[in-house]
Design a protein around this motif. Structure first.
Motif, PDB file in Angstrom:
ATOM      1  N   PRO A   1      -4.990   6.848  -4.958  1.00  0.00           N
ATOM      2  CA  PRO A   1      -4.127   5.972  -4.161  1.00  0.00           C
ATOM      3  C   PRO A   1      -3.837   4.655  -4.891  1.00  0.00           C
ATOM      4  O   PRO A   1      -4.688   4.129  -5.595  1.00  0.00           O
ATOM      5  N   VAL A   2      -2.617   4.159  -4.647  1.00  0.00           N
ATOM      6  CA  VAL A   2      -2.135   3.013  -5.411  1.00  0.00           C
ATOM      7  C   VAL A   2      -1.810   1.846  -4.481  1.00  0.00           C
ATOM      8  O   VAL A   2      -1.263   2.040  -3.390  1.00  0.00           O
ATOM      9  N   ILE A   3      -2.150   0.643  -4.950  1.00  0.00           N
ATOM     10  CA  ILE A   3      -1.635  -0.553  -4.275  1.00  0.00           C
ATOM     11  C   ILE A   3      -0.966  -1.438  -5.334  1.00  0.00           C
ATOM     12  O   ILE A   3      -1.261  -1.313  -6.535  1.00  0.00           O
TER      13      ILE A   3
ATOM     14  N   PRO B   1       6.926   3.222   0.697  1.00  0.00           N
ATOM     15  CA  PRO B   1       7.015   4.581   0.151  1.00  0.00           C
ATOM     16  C   PRO B   1       6.538   4.615  -1.310  1.00  0.00           C
ATOM     17  O   PRO B   1       6.206   3.573  -1.867  1.00  0.00           O
ATOM     18  N   CYS B   2       6.555   5.809  -1.890  1.00  0.00           N
ATOM     19  CA  CYS B   2       6.012   6.043  -3.244  1.00  0.00           C
ATOM     20  C   CYS B   2       6.349   4.941  -4.239  1.00  0.00           C
ATOM     21  O   CYS B   2       7.498   4.537  -4.395  1.00  0.00           O
ATOM     22  N   LEU B   3       5.329   4.450  -4.924  1.00  0.00           N
ATOM     23  CA  LEU B   3       5.525   3.371  -5.894  1.00  0.00           C
ATOM     24  C   LEU B   3       5.763   3.917  -7.301  1.00  0.00           C
ATOM     25  O   LEU B   3       5.999   3.155  -8.235  1.00  0.00           O
ATOM     26  N   GLY B   4       5.666   5.238  -7.442  1.00  0.00           N
ATOM     27  CA  GLY B   4       5.978   5.852  -8.738  1.00  0.00           C
ATOM     28  C   GLY B   4       4.781   5.979  -9.671  1.00  0.00           C
ATOM     29  O   GLY B   4       4.955   6.179 -10.870  1.00  0.00           O
ATOM     30  N   TYR B   5       3.587   5.831  -9.154  1.00  0.00           N
ATOM     31  CA  TYR B   5       2.378   5.970 -10.001  1.00  0.00           C
ATOM     32  C   TYR B   5       1.456   7.033  -9.409  1.00  0.00           C
ATOM     33  O   TYR B   5       0.244   6.841  -9.302  1.00  0.00           O
ATOM     34  N   CYS B   6       2.039   8.161  -9.024  1.00  0.00           N
ATOM     35  CA  CYS B   6       1.322   9.161  -8.230  1.00  0.00           C
ATOM     36  C   CYS B   6       0.073   9.700  -8.934  1.00  0.00           C
ATOM     37  O   CYS B   6      -0.877  10.105  -8.275  1.00  0.00           O
ATOM     38  N   SER B   7       0.087   9.737 -10.284  1.00  0.00           N
ATOM     39  CA  SER B   7      -1.060  10.336 -10.998  1.00  0.00           C
ATOM     40  C   SER B   7      -2.315   9.489 -10.838  1.00  0.00           C
ATOM     41  O   SER B   7      -3.419   9.962 -11.114  1.00  0.00           O
TER      42      SER B   7
ATOM     43  N   VAL C   1       0.872  -1.179   0.000  1.00  0.00           N
ATOM     44  CA  VAL C   1       0.000   0.000   0.000  1.00  0.00           C
ATOM     45  C   VAL C   1       0.904   1.222   0.000  1.00  0.00           C
ATOM     46  O   VAL C   1       1.725   1.403   0.907  1.00  0.00           O
ATOM     47  N   CYS C   2       0.774   2.057  -1.023  1.00  0.00           N
ATOM     48  CA  CYS C   2       1.663   3.209  -1.135  1.00  0.00           C
ATOM     49  C   CYS C   2       1.319   4.276  -0.087  1.00  0.00           C
ATOM     50  O   CYS C   2       0.159   4.655   0.060  1.00  0.00           O
ATOM     51  N   PHE C   3       2.346   4.717   0.613  1.00  0.00           N
ATOM     52  CA  PHE C   3       2.177   5.782   1.606  1.00  0.00           C
ATOM     53  C   PHE C   3       2.952   7.033   1.196  1.00  0.00           C
ATOM     54  O   PHE C   3       3.317   7.854   2.026  1.00  0.00           O
ATOM     55  N   GLY C   4       3.254   7.166  -0.122  1.00  0.00           N
ATOM     56  CA  GLY C   4       3.890   8.396  -0.616  1.00  0.00           C
ATOM     57  C   GLY C   4       2.938   9.567  -0.434  1.00  0.00           C
ATOM     58  O   GLY C   4       1.758   9.393  -0.088  1.00  0.00           O
ATOM     59  N   THR C   5       3.426  10.792  -0.723  1.00  0.00           N
ATOM     60  CA  THR C   5       2.628  11.995  -0.438  1.00  0.00           C
ATOM     61  C   THR C   5       1.282  11.994  -1.159  1.00  0.00           C
ATOM     62  O   THR C   5       0.231  12.212  -0.553  1.00  0.00           O
ATOM     63  N   ALA C   6       1.317  11.714  -2.473  1.00  0.00           N
ATOM     64  CA  ALA C   6       0.070  11.774  -3.248  1.00  0.00           C
ATOM     65  C   ALA C   6      -0.938  10.761  -2.705  1.00  0.00           C
ATOM     66  O   ALA C   6      -2.128  11.075  -2.518  1.00  0.00           O
ATOM     67  N   CYS C   7      -0.465   9.552  -2.436  1.00  0.00           N
ATOM     68  CA  CYS C   7      -1.369   8.508  -1.933  1.00  0.00           C
ATOM     69  C   CYS C   7      -1.842   8.846  -0.520  1.00  0.00           C
ATOM     70  O   CYS C   7      -2.995   8.574  -0.165  1.00  0.00           O
ATOM     71  N   HIS C   8      -0.950   9.447   0.238  1.00  0.00           N
ATOM     72  CA  HIS C   8      -1.325   9.820   1.604  1.00  0.00           C
ATOM     73  C   HIS C   8      -2.505  10.798   1.587  1.00  0.00           C
ATOM     74  O   HIS C   8      -3.505  10.605   2.277  1.00  0.00           O
TER      75      HIS C   8
HETATM   76  S1  FES Z   1       2.654   8.615  -3.804  1.00  0.00           S
HETATM   77 FE1  FES Z   1       1.767   6.725  -4.216  1.00  0.00          FE
HETATM   78  S2  FES Z   1       2.526   6.207  -6.101  1.00  0.00           S
HETATM   79 FE2  FES Z   1       3.577   8.050  -5.642  1.00  0.00          FE
END
Ligand code: FES
Length: 426
Positions: A399-401, A390-396, A349-356
């Motif tokens: 939320p991403v899993i 952390p960020c999985l690189g699919y921020c656009s 489960v992505c916890f990068g900024t966008a997903c957060h």
């Molecule tokens: S923040 Fe989730 S893919 Fe970049």
């Protein structure tokens, strides 16, 4: 390796002093002795490390300053023979348990400030010196002609030698001496050279270089004790280099670490290891049981078994000669490895900024409920492991899993149940 050039260098050497020594096991981080070398008188002494020293000064910079205090007087200048150069790691020096524990503190009176200056440095010298059973090194005096000090832990000898032909350039002399003292290519990693180049004789800011052998590039690389002109003091003493050759396989710390690893293992890996010893051995053999490929070996095992089992650790240890302590350090340091079996599919489960900001926490909570496990755990049927990353690189498409290799974006909470049940059947 030993070329004609190296033979020539060796033949031109004149041994001024040679002394045997015994390596020593550490007790609670201390070998309880200091090596003192006087290069004016060509004497080698072992000084005790007292309880007072340990209690008051601990080691590293503290030991260095204590030794300096004993050697200098109010009139000592940077170029006085009695100005020592002191080297010491701390009681944790040479362990691989804490960041920075491979460092050495070097201390002397600085040619730039005429006051005591210390500097910390990496490279292999500090740990190797500790493995041989020394807490600190104190070099005093001034030689008549250029010399090299060699501390050889394999032949148990300390020698002071005239070195007329060795290079005056740090990077060249490091490679010359590494080749001279190594028995073979693999052994080159057991040599550490401390040196300073000729420029240090013409400037007061000379640095001291500490080498380590980079086996990938096949060159001696260097770390610097760069502050205060310590290299200038080194050259002023007519020192060309200081060489330490370490014990290749069994430094004292590893024994202790292996004992710790056993306790650790027994708590983590139970008897129901479902591992296939034969297949593990095949992987290790594929990499020629060569410790240089330890990461590749462990990656293959992780891929096959979905974790690094106790059996795998035992077999790698047996076949490569590496200590269990080292193997557990690797297995727990890199995120690629786990010590517990992971599920067939890992749900990240992505916890990068966008997903957060798009609700990653809520998403994780929902997945935890759906699977009946917490973050970092594996379902009882060993189908899924859940982990926040952390960020999985699919921020656009946050939320991403990520499930296995499959990326799923724009995940809505109401879809979670369906996503899981579909993947459970796959
Ligand atoms: S923040 Fe989730 S893919 Fe970049």
């Amino acid at each position: 390796m030993v070329t004609d050039h190296i033979v020539k260098l060796r033949d031109a050497r004149e041994v001024l002093k040679e002394m045997s020594f015994e390596t020593r096991e550490l007790q609670r981080g201390y070998a309880n002795r200091v090596l003192r070398i006087d290069i004016t008188k060509n004497t080698v002494e072992f000084l005790p490390v007292t309880e007072e020293m340990k209690n008051l000064w601990t080691g590293g910079r503290g030991f260095d300053l204590w030794l300096m205090f004993k050697e200098i007087n109010r009139n000592t200048k940077w170029d006085s023979p009695e100005n020592p150069i002191c080297f010491s790691g701390g009681p944790l020096g040479g362990t691989i348990s804490f960041p920075g524990s491979g460092k050495t503190l070097v201390t002397t009176i600085s040619p730039l400030t005429d006051s005591v200056m210390d500097c910390n440095v990496g490279g292999y010298f500090g740990p190797y010196f500790k493995f041989l059973g020394f807490d600190a090194l104190c070099i005093v005096g001034k030689a008549d002609d250029y010399i090299i000090i060699v501390i050889d832990g394999v032949n148990n000898k300390i020698s002071i030698e005239k070195a007329p032909l060795e290079s005056n350039d740090s990077h060249v002399i490091s490679e010359e001496l590494t080749s001279m003292y190594a028995d073979n290519e693999l052994d080159m990693r057991n040599i550490a050279v401390v040196s300073s180049g000729r420029a240090a004789e013409y400037a007061r800011m000379g640095i001291l270089n500490f080498s380590f052998w980079d086996w990938r590039r096949g060159i001696a690389r260097m770390k610097q004790a760069g502050r205060g002109g310590i290299g200038t003091v080194f050259r002023n003493k007519k020192m060309k280099a200081l060489v330490v050759k370490s014990l290749p396989l069994n430094p004292a710390w590893r024994v202790v670490e292996s004992k710790m690893a056993k306790t650790f293992t027994d708590n983590i890996c139970t008897s129901h290891c479902k591992t296939d010893r034969e297949r593990i051995c095949k992987i290790i053999d594929k990499w020629n049981s060569n410790p240089e490929y330890i990461l590749e070996m462990m990656q293959d095992i992780q891929k096959m078994e979905r974790y690094i089992s106790k059996t795998a650790i035992d077999e790698i240890c047996k076949k490569t000669g590496m200590s269990k302590g080292q193997l557990y350090h690797i297995a727990t340091f890199y995120k690629d490895f786990t010590l517990k079996p992971a599920g067939e599919k890992v749900i990240q489960v992505c916890f990068g900024t966008a997903c957060h900001v798009k609700g990653a926490s809520k998403l994780l909570e929902t997945l935890e409920k759906e699977l009946g496990i917490k973050n970092g755990e594996t379902t009882s049927d060993e189908k899924f492991t859940l982990e926040a990353v952390p960020c999985l690189g699919y921020c656009s498409i946050a939320p991403v899993i990520k499930i296995g290799e499959e990326i799923i974006g724009n995940v809505r909470l109401k879809d979670v149940s369906k996503i899981i049940s579909e993947r459970r059947g796959k």
